[in-house]
Every structure is written in structure tokens, then in C-alpha cells.
Design an enzyme around this catalytic site. Structure first.
Site, PDB file in Angstrom:
ATOM      1  N   HIS A 170     -28.712  22.064  33.541  1.00  0.00           N
ATOM      2  CA  HIS A 170     -29.446  21.064  34.316  1.00  0.00           C
ATOM      3  C   HIS A 170     -28.506  20.006  34.850  1.00  0.00           C
ATOM      4  CE1 HIS A 170     -33.423  22.534  33.688  1.00  0.00           C
ATOM      5  NE2 HIS A 170     -33.143  22.744  32.432  1.00  0.00           N
ATOM      6  N   ARG A 221     -23.164  33.922  54.280  1.00  0.00           N
ATOM      7  CA  ARG A 221     -22.366  35.122  54.020  1.00  0.00           C
ATOM      8  C   ARG A 221     -22.670  35.600  52.607  1.00  0.00           C
ATOM      9  NH1 ARG A 221     -19.081  30.971  55.735  1.00  0.00           N
ATOM     10  NH2 ARG A 221     -18.500  31.128  57.928  1.00  0.00           N
ATOM     11  N   ARG A 234     -26.638  37.081  56.038  1.00  0.00           N
ATOM     12  CA  ARG A 234     -25.974  38.236  56.636  1.00  0.00           C
ATOM     13  C   ARG A 234     -25.699  39.259  55.553  1.00  0.00           C
ATOM     14  NH1 ARG A 234     -20.227  37.212  59.136  1.00  0.00           N
ATOM     15  NH2 ARG A 234     -19.657  37.248  56.951  1.00  0.00           N
ATOM     16  N   GLU A 247     -20.936  40.832  68.022  1.00  0.00           N
ATOM     17  CA  GLU A 247     -19.528  40.489  67.855  1.00  0.00           C
ATOM     18  C   GLU A 247     -18.598  41.589  68.353  1.00  0.00           C
ATOM     19  OE1 GLU A 247     -18.819  39.770  63.657  1.00  0.00           O
ATOM     20  OE2 GLU A 247     -20.361  41.207  63.109  1.00  0.00           O
ATOM     21  N   ASN A 282     -15.811  34.733  66.592  1.00  0.00           N
ATOM     22  CA  ASN A 282     -14.451  35.004  66.118  1.00  0.00           C
ATOM     23  C   ASN A 282     -14.050  36.453  66.380  1.00  0.00           C
ATOM     24  OD1 ASN A 282     -15.045  32.516  65.159  1.00  0.00           O
ATOM     25  ND2 ASN A 282     -14.402  32.891  63.056  1.00  0.00           N
ATOM     26  N   ASP A 283     -14.893  37.371  65.921  1.00  0.00           N
ATOM     27  CA  ASP A 283     -14.583  38.773  66.158  1.00  0.00           C
ATOM     28  C   ASP A 283     -14.743  39.138  67.628  1.00  0.00           C
ATOM     29  OD1 ASP A 283     -13.600  39.744  63.800  1.00  0.00           O
ATOM     30  OD2 ASP A 283     -15.577  40.170  62.950  1.00  0.00           O
ATOM     31  N   ARG A 312      -5.605  37.085  65.802  1.00  0.00           N
ATOM     32  CA  ARG A 312      -5.378  35.646  65.648  1.00  0.00           C
ATOM     33  C   ARG A 312      -4.361  35.297  64.570  1.00  0.00           C
ATOM     34  NH1 ARG A 312     -10.386  31.907  65.401  1.00  0.00           N
ATOM     35  NH2 ARG A 312      -8.674  30.449  65.443  1.00  0.00           N
ATOM     36  N   CYS A 371     -22.824  31.731  65.807  1.00  0.00           N
ATOM     37  CA  CYS A 371     -22.437  31.340  64.458  1.00  0.00           C
ATOM     38  C   CYS A 371     -20.929  31.387  64.254  1.00  0.00           C
ATOM     39  CB  CYS A 371     -23.155  32.182  63.406  1.00  0.00           C
ATOM     40  SG  CYS A 371     -22.651  33.889  63.401  1.00  0.00           S
TER      41      CYS A 371
END
Lengths: 85, 542
Positions: B188, B295, B331, B429, B452-453, B463, B500
Site C-alpha cells: 500500500h 507498450r 499495443r 508504420e 519512428n518506423d 537512425r 504516436c
């Protein structure tokens, strides 16, 4: 005396909060209400003993009710379990 | 200087004087009494007093930590009404003619041992609750007030462990952070720390005897370490970091509770991206409208075997319940040869970014996929869940996913397990998915663009490769045109679309995205208010 069995669907089993609610509910009746899991049992008005049964999700418990208002208690305990556990 | 590692249950960075909380083991002496009735009366009065205190604590906890954080004090109060517990104490007083303090302490130990001996982690943790109420009774019997919990200046509380009543009774303004030797992320205290948003580290192997009140502690719950008596240089660095955090906060605080609305009245949702259950606190703290990307990999990483359906269900449910009706987009598994997990038995690949990963693993290993889907479907009952599938390139993949979801739905029906079918969408993506987004939009409930992808695949740029950094342009027209195409196709089919990836938080593009009609931006929790700040002066139309 009246009896029913119930399979626990709540993922945490009879954990602290529903145990507390069960105690409150059971105290409304004059009849004695016993919760049984395999060879262990506890009065439905006893919070810690109830938690001590270690009832988990998927466990089958037996609820035994006996006393002057057992008819009403039987009905209401059944709906209590299906709504909360 | 002493540097120790711990486990962060609530993040943040603070520095200040240490306050060591040593629980004086309550010295309870066994005393013979002569009048059992009088002793029982005295005991009953202390029970009543304890119950009143717990009602007060409950109210206080509701204010500081909300209904669910406060529930434990209601349970404590009910434990104090437990027939067996009270009977055991009464009968001990009567039969052994001992003082109430002793009877309460011994009975408390017995009951707490019963819980400690149970084979269920949740019930084991209840041992601390029984101890807590017994200590309260003894304290009240002795006429002691709870002391040692009031700090005159903001301090870092260092203790072996903290009981919920100790945690909640401290004045929040005077707690900088918590450092405890024991405690679990389930305790707790951990939950309360998160809800009160106080940086906290548990499992820190510190010898309390070596510490004394007044020493300085630097608690960095970002790097999960605590430094006692930091060097001058460390202090300076920490002060800077703390100042930075505070400034950021102050500047943005004023935007909390405000809408994400442009000057010409166009609204956009700003959600948060997170990667673990404990991040949910940041989502709420930063006033995000929901979780746009959760994620699920954290469930699979750092362990030796697959997480069970039950484990996953509990984690998802916790997040959904904490978010209380706000949207949560989870996801499904996005693991691959670059994020390696031994027990998946994945081979090394020459080109992992284009390899065996994400939905490709899920479709080839339906056993793994089904476990996750079942957990998600079951958890959906508890809140506003959306499920999103990563790395989609074709309509066939979406159809294959649907076949699996139909299968688990049938199974759950047969087994009589409650579930709900969540909203389902896909990540956009890959350039292929962009090009067939008109067809995909007919099959799903929403799109979330993973920039990103998408950038990496579209620009053919890795990258991580420094040599080609100068060629990397995330604002490339090609990318922006793709985003526009995806948005248009989603809207034609009446579906919503979000972003996202990192680009979602790129405030240089916020206005562009609003004008394209993007419905939602999902960004790191710390970026939510920054993006909101950017949105408000924007114009959706010229």
C-alpha cells in the site's frame, strides 16, 4: 437449512474489500451463514477467518445458511455473490 | 558519501535532510490484572478510539490519494470489528488475567502469522495490516499519540518499511521522498506514494543504524539510486536537475485542466505514451486525456518465461481501473530480434528492423498471441480499452488477426469467462500500410501512425547510424504527405487517427497536424502540457 455452491469469478478471490462487504451483508441476517472451501470453513461474519480461507478465483465454495430468515438470506446471499464475487 | 541502488515505485528527484524512522519495537509488558471486566472495558474503549482514528485517516487518504488509496483504512476498521480477533483478546484477558496491551499484541502476532503463512502474495501482504491495527490498539491503550511522524522541515523519510497509516499521516508538504529497506511494489505504501506523487525507492540495502537524522540524502528515482552525504559536485548537479524539473513543472502547471483547443475552437486529443504500469501516475499527473500507446513489452522483458494470461490480465486491469474510464490504447507485443528476449528463441538476423518481429511473431506463434488477446479481452470489462496491432503491411494480416480474435472470443464464450470486445486499430508504420490505408480503414476502428518506423522505412535511413545523420529529415515532405494520406483515408471511412511516434510531440509540426485533421497526438507524459501549450494559440483553419 439451505445450501448453495458458487464458483468465484473475481480475479483476486475473496480479498479484503469483498470480504468486508460479505461480512456486512451476512450481519443483516439472524441466520448463521457458513462459507466452506474444501475442508476449511468460516462464519460469513468473520472477516479475518474469511480471508484466511484463501479463496481464489475459480475456487468452488459452499454457502450454508440456517436460521429463521434462511429463505430470504439464501436469496440475497446468492445475488450478493453473483454481483460481487 | 554512500551510493545505493533501489527500485523506484514513484519517479522524481529530490534532495534534503534525512529523517530516519526507527520503529521502536513497541515494548509491551505482560502484567497481571485483578479485574478482568475493567480491563475489557478499557480495551473496548481503545477499539472505539482506534475506529474513530481510522475514519479520520480514511477521510484524509481520500483527499490525498483518492477512494481506492483510502480503501485500506476501511478494511482496517472492519478488522477491528472482527469477532475472532476480539474474542481471542477478550478470552486471553479473562483466562490469563493479563493486561489488554499484552493480549492485543500477542493476538495481533498470531493473526498476522496466519496471513504471512498463506501461499498467496496478496494475502501475505495483509499480515502488515493486522500488525498495523494491533499496534494502533496498543498505542491507544498506552495513551500514546502517534509521534515521530511530524516533520518540521521537508525531509527524505528513510525507514525499514512503512505502514499505510504511517504513510498517510505524514504531512505531504513535509515529505520529499521515501527510501525503504523492505516493501514491495504491491504494498500500500508504494501505491500511496505513487498516488501522492512522492519519489520513492524500495529495496534499498541501507543500514539504518549508520544513518542519523539530519544527514543529506539525494534520491534520484529516475536512475533508481540514493546517495547519502553526496559530494559538493553531486549536489550542484542534482540541484540543477531539480531546478530544471521544477521550472518545467511550474511553467506548465497553469495548463492543467485546460482543454486542447485551438484559438478557432478546434479540439484535439493529447494522450500519453507509456511502457509500464507504474508510468500511469505520470499520465494522470500531466493531465493527459488518456493513454495513446501502452507498450506491452514490459510484461515480456526481464524474465525467463512467458507471462501468464493471469499476470497480463491483472496488469491491464490495474491500468484500466486507474485510468477510470479514460481511453487506454494497448499495443500488442512488439518484440523482435532487436529487442531480444531469450525465451522467445529468436535467431540473430542480419536486418532485424525488417525481420521477424511484432505481429509477424504473433501470427506465426498464435499460442503467444492468444494468451495476450485473452488477457486483453477479459480486462476490457474494467475500463475503456483499445487494442492496437503493430507492424501491419497488408489487409491479409488484419484478416488473419481477426480470425484469431474470433477464435479466442468463441473460447471465452464456451468457458463462460466474462469479456468485452475492445475497440481495435492498427499502427501505420510501413509505407505499404500507408498505400493501402483506404482498404485497411474499412477493417479497423482506428489508425495510429508510428512515425519512428515509418520514417526509417520511408527514407531508408537507420537512425542509429551516425554517418548518415545529415540525410535524416523527419520533416521530409514524403513523410508529411503520407500522414495526410492516412488521415484522409481514415476519415473517409469514418475512423479516427492518431500519431504516436516522436513526431507527435514535435511542436514544430503541431499546427500542421491539426490542419491535416489528426484526431489525437500521443506523446511522452512530460510532453503533454508542452504540446497543449502549443495547440492553444494555433489555428485549424486559415
Amino acid at each position: 437449512m439451505k445450501k448453495f455452491t458458487y464458483e468465484i469469478k473475481d480475479q483476486l478471490g475473496i480479498h479484503a474489500r469483498p470480504a468486508g462487504m460479505l461480512v456486512k451483508e451476512a450481519k443483516k441476517f439472524e441466520s448463521s451463514i457458513v462459507i466452506r472451501k474444501e475442508e476449511k470453513e468460516s462464519g460469513a461474519t468473520k472477516l479475518m477467518a474469511l480471508m484466511g480461507l484463501g479463496v481464489k478465483c475459480g475456487d468452488k465454495i459452499e454457502v450454508e445458511i440456517s436460521g429463521p430468515d434462511e429463505e430470504q438470506a439464501f436469496e440475497e446471499m446468492q445475488s450478493f455473490f453473483s454481483e460481487n464475487l | 558519501m554512500q551510493k545505493l541502488q533501489g527500485k523506484a515505485v514513484c519517479r522524481g528527484i529530490v534532495m534534503g535532510p534525512v529523517s530516519v524512522l526507527r520503529k521502536e519495537e513497541q515494548q509491551v509488558k505482560r502484567r497481571r490484572i485483578t479485574d478482568a471486566d475493567a480491563e475489557i472495558l478499557r480495551f473496548t474503549e481503545s477499539v472505539e478510539q482506534s475506529k474513530l482514528q481510522l475514519v479520520e485517516l480514511y477521510d484524509k487518504a481520500v483527499m490525498q490519494a483518492g477512494e481506492s488509496g483510502a480503501a485500506i483504512f476501511e478494511v482496517h476498521r472492519m478488522m477491528l470489528e472482527d469477532e475472532d480477533y476480539l474474542d481471542a483478546i477478550h478470552s486471553m484477558i479473562r483466562t490469563e488475567m493479563v493486561n489488554a496491551e499484552y493480549a492485543a499484541a500477542v493476538t495481533g502476532d498470531n493473526f498476522s502469522e496466519m496471513f504471512a503463512g498463506m501461499d498467496d502474495a496478496y494475502m501475505k501482504a495483509r499480515a502488515a495490516d493486522v500488525k498495523d491495527i494491533s499496534e494502533r490498539l496498543v498505542r491507544n491503550l498506552k495513551g500514546e499519540i502517534e509521534t515521530g511522524l511530524l516533520y518540521r522541515e521537508p525531509s527524505v523519510i528513510v525507514a525499514d518499511d512503512l505502514s499505510p497509516s504511517e504513510t498517510i499521516q505524514m504531512e505531504k508538504e513535509n515529505i520529499l521522498g521515501f527510501v525503504t529497506v523492505h516493501g514491495s511494489t504491491n504494498s500500500h505504501t508504494a501505491i500511496l506514494a505513487r498516488m501522492m506523487n512522492i519519489p520513492a525507492l524500495i529495496g534499498v540495502q541501507v543500514d539504518l543504524e549508520q544513518l542519523h537524522t539530519g544527514m543529506t540524502a539525494l534520491v534520484d528515482a529516475f536512475s533508481e539510486e540514493v546517495i547519502f552525504e553526496p559530494s559538493e559536485e553531486m549536489r550542484k548537479k542534482a540541484e540543477e536537475k531539480i531546478r530544471g524539473e521544477q521550472e518545467k513543472l511550474l511553467m506548465l502547471q497553469s495548463l492543467k485542466g485546460q482543454q486542447n483547443i485551438t484559438s478557432d475552437g478546434h479540439k484535439i486529443d493529447i494522450y500519453a505514451n507509456i511502457g509500464s504500469v507504474s508510468d500511469v501516475g505520470y499520465v494522470l499527473e500531466n493531465d493527459a486525456g488518456g493513454i495513446g500507446l501502452f507498450r506491452s513489452e514490459f510484461l515480456y522483458l526481464g524474465r525467463n518465461d512467458f507471462p501468464t494470461e493471469e499476470e497480463q490480465f491483472l496488469a491491464y486491469r490495474q491500468v484500466l481501473q486507474t485510468m477510470a474510464g479514460k481511453k487506454v490504447v494497448i499495443r500488442t507485443l512488439d518484440i523482435g530480434a532487436d529487442k531480444k528476449v531469450d525465451y522467445f528463441g529468436l535467431e540473430n538476423e542480419a536486418n532485424p528492423a525488417m525481420g521477424y518481429r511484432a505481429i509477424r511473431i504473433c501470427l506465426k506463434r498464435p499460442d503467444i498471441f492468444k494468451t495476450q488477446l485473452r488477457a486483453l479481452w477479459r480486462a476490457a470489462v474494467y475500463g475503456n480499452l483499445s487494442v492496437m496491432y503493430p507492424m501491419i503491411t497488408s489487409v491479409e494480416e488484419v484478416e488473419n488477426i481477426r480470425a484469431v480474435t474470433e477464435e479466442i472470443k468463441g473460447d471465452l464464450d464456451r468457458e463462460g469467462i466474462p469479456y468485452q470486445v475492445p475497440e481495435q486499430g492498427i499502427m501505420i508504420e510501413t509505407p505499404a500500410a500507408v498505400m493501402v490505408s483506404d482498404e485497411l480503414a474499412e477493417l479497423v476502428d482506428f489508425f495510429s501512425i508510428g512515425t519512428n518506423d515509418l520514417t526509417q522505412y520511408t527514407l531508408a535511413i537507420d537512425r542509429q547510424n551516425e554517418q548518415i545523420e545529415e540525410f535524416y529529415n523527419p520533416h521530409h515532405k514524403g513523410i508529411l504527405r503520407m500522414i495526410r494520406m492516412v488521415v484522409d483515408n481514415a476519415h473517409k471511412a469514418g475512423k479516427w487517427v492518431g500519431i504516436c511516434g516522436e513526431l507527435g510531440a514535435d511542436t514544430e509540426l503541431t499546427e500542421t497536424f491539426i490542419r491535416m485533421g489528426v484526431d489525437e497526438l500521443s506523446v511522452a507524459p512530460a510532453m503533454v502540457l508542452k504540446v497543449r501549450k502549443k495547440v492553444r494559440p494555433c489555428k485549424a483553419l486559415d
